[in-house]
Enzyme design. Structure first.
Site, short mmCIF file in Angstrom:
data_model
loop_
_atom_site.label_atom_id
_atom_site.label_comp_id
_atom_site.label_asym_id
_atom_site.label_seq_id
_atom_site.Cartn_x
_atom_site.Cartn_y
_atom_site.Cartn_z
N PRO A 2 0.86 -1.26 -0.08
CA PRO A 2 -0.06 0.03 0.05
C PRO A 2 0.95 1.17 -0.08
O PRO A 2 1.61 1.40 1.00
CB PRO A 2 -0.81 -0.12 1.21
CG PRO A 2 -0.61 -1.70 1.66
CD PRO A 2 0.40 -2.10 0.82
N GLU A 3 0.74 2.12 -1.15
CA GLU A 3 1.42 3.26 -1.03
C GLU A 3 0.37 4.72 -0.91
O GLU A 3 -0.77 3.97 -0.29
CB GLU A 3 2.04 3.49 -2.54
CG GLU A 3 2.88 2.38 -3.03
CD GLU A 3 3.44 2.61 -4.11
OE1 GLU A 3 3.82 3.47 -4.73
OE2 GLU A 3 3.82 1.45 -4.72
N HIS A 95 -4.79 -13.66 8.53
CA HIS A 95 -3.32 -13.24 9.39
C HIS A 95 -3.55 -11.84 10.12
O HIS A 95 -2.82 -10.70 9.93
CB HIS A 95 -2.18 -12.75 8.34
CG HIS A 95 -2.19 -14.03 7.19
ND1 HIS A 95 -1.24 -15.13 7.86
CD2 HIS A 95 -2.20 -14.30 6.15
CE1 HIS A 95 -1.20 -15.82 6.89
NE2 HIS A 95 -1.94 -15.71 5.87
N ARG A 114 2.90 -10.90 5.93
CA ARG A 114 4.36 -10.81 6.28
C ARG A 114 4.64 -9.83 7.38
O ARG A 114 5.96 -10.13 7.78
CB ARG A 114 4.96 -10.11 4.80
CG ARG A 114 4.78 -10.93 3.71
CD ARG A 114 5.21 -10.16 2.41
NE ARG A 114 6.81 -10.19 2.41
CZ ARG A 114 7.26 -9.73 1.39
NH1 ARG A 114 6.70 -9.06 0.62
NH2 ARG A 114 8.65 -9.59 1.47
#
Length: 274
Positions: A2-3, A95, A114
DNA sequence: AACGCGCCCTGTCCGC
DNA sequence: TGCGGACAGGGCGCGT
Protein backbone atom coordinates in the site's frame (compact mmCIF):
# COMPACT_ATOMS: atom_id res chain seq x y z
CA UNK A 1 2.70 -1.65 0.37
CA UNK A 2 0.00 0.00 0.00
CA UNK A 3 1.40 3.36 -1.09
CA UNK A 4 -0.27 6.76 -0.80
CA UNK A 5 -3.31 6.01 -3.04
CA UNK A 6 -4.07 2.77 -1.22
CA UNK A 7 -3.69 4.42 2.21
CA UNK A 8 -5.92 7.29 1.03
CA UNK A 9 -8.57 4.85 -0.20
CA UNK A 10 -8.56 3.05 3.13
CA UNK A 11 -8.80 6.34 5.02
CA UNK A 12 -11.76 7.54 2.95
CA UNK A 13 -13.57 4.26 3.57
CA UNK A 14 -12.82 4.17 7.27
CA UNK A 15 -13.62 7.79 8.09
CA UNK A 16 -17.43 7.64 7.86
CA UNK A 17 -17.52 4.17 9.37
CA UNK A 18 -15.36 4.84 12.38
CA UNK A 19 -15.73 8.48 13.31
CA UNK A 20 -17.70 8.64 16.54
CA UNK A 21 -17.23 4.95 17.36
CA UNK A 22 -15.68 3.92 20.66
CA UNK A 23 -12.96 1.29 21.05
CA UNK A 24 -13.63 -1.07 23.94
CA UNK A 25 -10.71 -3.48 23.65
CA UNK A 26 -7.52 -4.37 21.79
CA UNK A 27 -6.42 -7.93 21.17
CA UNK A 28 -2.93 -8.58 19.82
CA UNK A 29 -2.11 -11.89 18.16
CA UNK A 30 1.26 -10.89 16.68
CA UNK A 31 3.07 -8.53 19.00
CA UNK A 32 5.97 -8.10 16.56
CA UNK A 33 3.93 -5.58 14.55
CA UNK A 34 3.81 -3.22 17.54
CA UNK A 35 6.38 -0.48 17.28
CA UNK A 36 8.49 -0.39 20.47
CA UNK A 37 7.87 0.72 23.13
CA UNK A 38 4.28 -0.24 22.33
CA UNK A 39 3.21 -3.53 23.90
CA UNK A 40 -0.13 -5.36 23.85
CA UNK A 41 -0.82 -4.13 27.37
CA UNK A 42 0.04 -0.51 26.54
CA UNK A 43 -2.04 -0.62 23.37
CA UNK A 44 -5.08 -1.97 25.19
CA UNK A 45 -4.67 0.53 27.99
CA UNK A 46 -4.16 3.38 25.52
CA UNK A 47 -7.21 2.78 23.34
CA UNK A 48 -9.77 1.24 25.70
CA UNK A 49 -12.81 3.45 26.21
CA UNK A 50 -11.57 6.03 23.70
CA UNK A 51 -13.78 7.56 21.06
CA UNK A 52 -12.48 7.80 17.47
CA UNK A 53 -12.49 11.46 16.50
CA UNK A 54 -11.36 11.01 12.89
CA UNK A 55 -9.29 9.08 10.36
CA UNK A 56 -6.48 10.68 8.38
CA UNK A 57 -3.30 9.95 6.45
CA UNK A 58 0.33 11.09 6.39
CA UNK A 59 2.37 9.67 3.52
CA UNK A 60 1.50 5.98 3.51
CA UNK A 61 0.48 5.97 7.18
CA UNK A 62 -3.19 5.48 8.10
CA UNK A 63 -3.99 7.41 11.27
CA UNK A 64 -6.90 6.61 13.55
CA UNK A 65 -7.35 9.74 15.65
CA UNK A 66 -8.55 9.24 19.19
CA UNK A 67 -9.93 11.35 21.96
CA UNK A 68 -7.32 13.39 23.83
CA UNK A 69 -5.21 13.90 20.71
CA UNK A 70 -3.84 10.36 20.65
CA UNK A 71 -3.06 8.81 17.28
CA UNK A 72 -2.94 5.18 16.30
CA UNK A 73 -0.52 5.22 13.35
CA UNK A 74 -0.72 2.22 11.05
CA UNK A 75 2.14 1.69 8.63
CA UNK A 76 0.95 -1.11 6.36
CA UNK A 77 4.34 -2.40 5.22
CA UNK A 78 4.09 -4.71 2.21
CA UNK A 79 1.00 -6.70 3.03
CA UNK A 80 -0.88 -4.82 5.76
CA UNK A 81 -4.64 -4.40 5.42
CA UNK A 82 -7.19 -2.60 7.57
CA UNK A 83 -10.79 -3.69 7.37
CA UNK A 84 -13.85 -3.35 9.48
CA UNK A 85 -15.23 -6.70 10.61
CA UNK A 86 -18.59 -6.13 8.90
CA UNK A 87 -16.82 -5.76 5.53
CA UNK A 88 -14.37 -8.65 5.86
CA UNK A 89 -15.49 -11.67 3.91
CA UNK A 90 -15.04 -14.87 5.85
CA UNK A 91 -11.74 -16.65 5.28
CA UNK A 92 -10.09 -13.85 3.32
CA UNK A 93 -8.23 -12.32 6.25
CA UNK A 94 -6.24 -15.14 7.78
CA UNK A 95 -3.40 -13.15 9.28
CA UNK A 96 -5.13 -10.84 11.68
CA UNK A 97 -2.46 -9.42 13.95
CA UNK A 98 -4.56 -6.94 15.91
CA UNK A 99 -8.28 -6.64 16.58
CA UNK A 100 -9.76 -3.45 17.98
CA UNK A 101 -13.24 -4.20 19.29
CA UNK A 102 -15.80 -1.41 19.05
CA UNK A 103 -18.66 -0.66 21.41
CA UNK A 104 -21.25 -1.27 18.68
CA UNK A 105 -20.11 -4.88 18.19
CA UNK A 106 -17.97 -4.27 15.11
CA UNK A 107 -14.18 -4.42 15.13
CA UNK A 108 -11.25 -2.92 13.27
CA UNK A 109 -9.04 -5.72 11.93
CA UNK A 110 -5.37 -5.30 11.12
CA UNK A 111 -4.33 -8.18 8.85
CA UNK A 112 -0.75 -8.63 7.68
CA UNK A 113 0.63 -11.83 6.14
CA UNK A 114 4.28 -10.77 6.14
CA UNK A 115 4.10 -8.68 9.29
CA UNK A 116 6.28 -5.90 7.91
CA UNK A 117 3.66 -3.39 9.00
CA UNK A 118 3.91 -1.44 12.27
CA UNK A 119 1.42 0.02 14.72
CA UNK A 120 2.40 2.98 16.88
CA UNK A 121 0.37 4.86 19.47
CA UNK A 122 1.40 8.50 19.46
CA UNK A 123 1.08 11.28 21.99
CA UNK A 124 0.97 14.80 20.53
CA UNK A 125 4.70 15.13 21.17
CA UNK A 126 5.81 11.80 19.71
CA UNK A 127 3.59 12.42 16.70
CA UNK A 128 5.22 15.79 16.12
CA UNK A 129 8.59 14.05 15.96
CA UNK A 130 7.33 11.31 13.63
CA UNK A 131 5.54 13.81 11.40
CA UNK A 132 8.68 15.92 11.13
CA UNK A 133 10.65 12.86 9.98
CA UNK A 134 8.44 12.59 6.90
CA UNK A 135 8.86 14.69 3.78
CA UNK A 136 6.50 16.72 1.63
CA UNK A 137 2.99 15.53 0.86
CA UNK A 138 3.07 15.23 -2.93
CA UNK A 139 -0.57 16.30 -3.31
CA UNK A 140 -0.25 19.35 -1.05
CA UNK A 141 0.41 22.95 -2.07
CA UNK A 142 3.76 22.74 -0.28
CA UNK A 143 5.01 20.35 -2.95
CA UNK A 144 6.20 23.08 -5.29
CA UNK A 145 8.59 22.64 -8.21
CA UNK A 146 11.08 24.88 -6.38
CA UNK A 147 11.12 22.77 -3.22
CA UNK A 148 11.22 19.56 -5.20
CA UNK A 149 14.18 20.80 -7.20
CA UNK A 150 16.02 22.04 -4.11
CA UNK A 151 15.76 18.53 -2.64
CA UNK A 152 16.87 16.71 -5.80
CA UNK A 153 19.85 19.03 -6.27
CA UNK A 154 21.61 17.75 -3.17
CA UNK A 155 21.37 14.01 -3.81
CA UNK A 156 23.40 11.68 -5.97
CA UNK A 157 21.15 8.63 -5.60
CA UNK A 158 19.25 7.18 -8.57
CA UNK A 159 15.99 9.09 -8.87
CA UNK A 160 13.90 5.92 -8.38
CA UNK A 161 15.58 5.32 -5.02
CA UNK A 162 15.27 9.01 -4.22
CA UNK A 163 11.50 8.83 -4.69
CA UNK A 164 11.23 5.90 -2.28
CA UNK A 165 12.88 7.86 0.56
CA UNK A 166 10.01 8.99 2.76
CA UNK A 167 12.09 11.75 4.37
CA UNK A 168 12.02 13.79 1.17
CA UNK A 169 8.58 13.15 -0.34
CA UNK A 170 6.15 11.02 1.67
CA UNK A 171 3.85 8.38 0.22
CA UNK A 172 5.53 7.28 -3.00
CA UNK A 173 6.44 3.59 -3.25
CA UNK A 174 7.88 1.41 -5.97
CA UNK A 175 4.81 1.20 -8.21
CA UNK A 176 4.07 4.92 -8.42
CA UNK A 177 7.75 5.91 -8.50
CA UNK A 178 8.20 3.82 -11.64
CA UNK A 179 4.94 5.02 -13.18
CA UNK A 180 5.72 8.69 -12.55
CA UNK A 181 9.21 8.33 -14.03
CA UNK A 182 7.67 6.83 -17.14
CA UNK A 183 5.18 9.68 -17.48
CA UNK A 184 7.99 12.21 -16.99
CA UNK A 185 10.29 10.49 -19.50
CA UNK A 186 13.07 10.06 -16.94
CA UNK A 187 15.08 6.85 -16.48
CA UNK A 188 14.98 5.32 -12.97
CA UNK A 189 18.79 5.18 -12.88
CA UNK A 190 19.35 8.91 -13.38
CA UNK A 191 21.09 10.53 -10.42
CA UNK A 192 18.68 12.92 -8.70
CA UNK A 193 20.98 15.92 -9.03
CA UNK A 194 21.33 15.48 -12.80
CA UNK A 195 17.65 16.12 -13.48
CA UNK A 196 17.08 19.36 -15.35
CA UNK A 197 14.63 21.97 -14.16
CA UNK A 198 12.23 20.85 -16.89
CA UNK A 199 12.51 17.19 -15.86
CA UNK A 200 11.87 18.01 -12.21
CA UNK A 201 8.82 19.99 -13.28
CA UNK A 202 7.54 17.11 -15.39
CA UNK A 203 8.22 14.60 -12.62
CA UNK A 204 6.27 16.69 -10.14
CA UNK A 205 3.29 16.82 -12.50
CA UNK A 206 3.62 13.11 -13.27
CA UNK A 207 3.63 12.17 -9.59
CA UNK A 208 0.55 14.20 -8.85
CA UNK A 209 -1.19 12.92 -11.95
CA UNK A 210 -0.56 9.24 -11.27
CA UNK A 211 -1.41 9.51 -7.57
CA UNK A 212 -4.69 11.31 -8.26
CA UNK A 213 -5.68 8.80 -10.95
CA UNK A 214 -4.77 5.87 -8.71
CA UNK A 215 -6.87 7.27 -5.86
CA UNK A 216 -9.78 7.65 -8.28
CA UNK A 217 -9.35 3.97 -9.20
CA UNK A 218 -9.18 3.05 -5.48
CA UNK A 219 -5.54 2.00 -5.65
CA UNK A 220 -3.54 -0.81 -7.23
CA UNK A 221 -3.96 -4.41 -6.18
CA UNK A 222 -0.76 -6.21 -7.08
CA UNK A 223 -1.50 -9.29 -5.03
CA UNK A 224 -2.58 -8.77 -1.46
CA UNK A 225 -3.86 -5.22 -1.21
CA UNK A 226 -7.50 -4.79 -0.26
CA UNK A 227 -9.28 -1.60 0.74
CA UNK A 228 -11.18 -1.14 4.00
CA UNK A 229 -14.21 -2.79 2.39
CA UNK A 230 -12.16 -5.85 1.50
CA UNK A 231 -12.17 -4.98 -2.22
CA UNK A 232 -9.30 -4.90 -4.73
CA UNK A 233 -8.08 -1.64 -6.24
CA UNK A 234 -8.73 -0.96 -9.93
CA UNK A 235 -5.52 0.72 -11.08
CA UNK A 236 -3.50 -2.35 -12.10
CA UNK A 237 -4.65 -2.31 -15.76
CA UNK A 238 -3.64 1.38 -15.97
CA UNK A 239 0.01 0.67 -15.08
CA UNK A 240 2.27 1.58 -17.99
CA UNK A 241 5.53 -0.05 -16.90
CA UNK A 242 5.36 -1.58 -13.41
CA UNK A 243 5.30 -5.39 -13.60
CA UNK A 244 5.24 -5.14 -17.40
CA UNK A 245 8.74 -6.36 -18.31
CA UNK A 246 8.86 -7.47 -21.96
CA UNK A 247 5.49 -5.98 -22.80
CA UNK A 248 5.21 -3.12 -25.31
CA UNK A 249 5.52 0.45 -24.09
CA UNK A 250 2.03 2.01 -24.34
CA UNK A 251 3.56 5.10 -25.96
CA UNK A 252 6.11 3.76 -28.47
CA UNK A 253 5.83 -0.01 -28.48
CA UNK A 254 9.40 -0.74 -27.34
CA UNK A 255 9.84 -3.62 -24.90
CA UNK A 256 9.63 -2.53 -21.26
CA UNK A 257 12.85 -3.32 -19.38
CA UNK A 258 13.24 -4.57 -15.83
CA UNK A 259 16.41 -3.80 -13.90
CA UNK A 260 17.32 -4.10 -10.22
CA UNK A 261 18.26 -1.01 -8.18
CA UNK A 262 19.31 -1.64 -4.58
CA UNK A 263 17.56 -5.00 -4.58
CA UNK A 264 14.23 -3.77 -5.89
CA UNK A 265 12.82 -3.94 -9.41
CA UNK A 266 12.65 -0.88 -11.60
CA UNK A 267 10.77 -0.81 -14.90
CA UNK A 268 11.18 1.61 -17.78
CA UNK A 269 10.88 2.15 -21.50
CA UNK A 270 14.38 2.39 -23.00
CA UNK A 271 13.09 4.64 -25.78
CA UNK A 272 10.81 7.06 -23.93
CA UNK A 273 12.89 7.45 -20.77
CA UNK A 274 16.31 9.12 -20.95
C1' DA B 1 26.80 11.36 6.92
C1' DA B 2 24.76 9.81 2.73
C1' DC B 3 24.23 5.62 0.83
C1' DG B 4 23.88 0.58 -0.15
C1' DC B 5 22.97 -3.79 1.81
C1' DG B 6 20.95 -7.43 4.50
C1' DC B 7 17.26 -8.60 6.86
C1' DC B 8 12.58 -8.98 8.84
C1' DC B 9 8.35 -12.91 7.25
C1' DT B 10 4.95 -15.39 4.50
C1' DG B 11 2.85 -16.44 0.19
C1' DT B 12 2.98 -17.39 -4.63
C1' DC B 13 4.73 -18.72 -8.86
C1' DC B 14 7.93 -20.97 -11.97
C1' DG B 15 11.25 -24.42 -13.47
C1' DC B 16 12.90 -28.94 -12.75
C1' DT C 1 3.12 -33.39 -6.29
C1' DG C 2 7.20 -31.71 -4.30
C1' DC C 3 11.05 -28.69 -3.71
C1' DG C 4 14.19 -24.84 -4.26
C1' DG C 5 14.76 -20.26 -5.77
C1' DA C 6 13.17 -15.80 -7.02
C1' DC C 7 10.22 -12.36 -6.09
C1' DA C 8 6.66 -9.26 -3.80
C1' DG C 9 3.11 -1.75 -2.83
C1' DG C 10 8.43 -1.20 2.99
C1' DG C 11 11.67 0.32 6.09
C1' DC C 12 15.12 -0.36 9.91
C1' DG C 13 19.83 -0.89 11.52
C1' DC C 14 24.26 -1.45 10.26
C1' DG C 15 28.88 -0.63 8.21
C1' DT C 16 31.51 2.22 5.12
Amino acid sequence: MPELPEAETIVRDLRPRLTGATIVDARVRHADILNPPLTPRRLAHGVRGRRISGVSRRGKIVIIELQHDLRLAINLGMSGRVVTSDAARAGEFRHIAVTLALEDGRAILYDDARRFGRLALHTPLSWRVRDASLGLEPLSNEFTAERFRALTRVSAVPIRNWLLDQRRVAGVGNIYANEALFLAGVRPTRRARTLTRAEVGRLREALRNVLVRAIAARGTTFSLYRDASGEEGGFYPALAVYDRAGQPCPRCGSGIKRIVLTNRSAFYCPTCQR
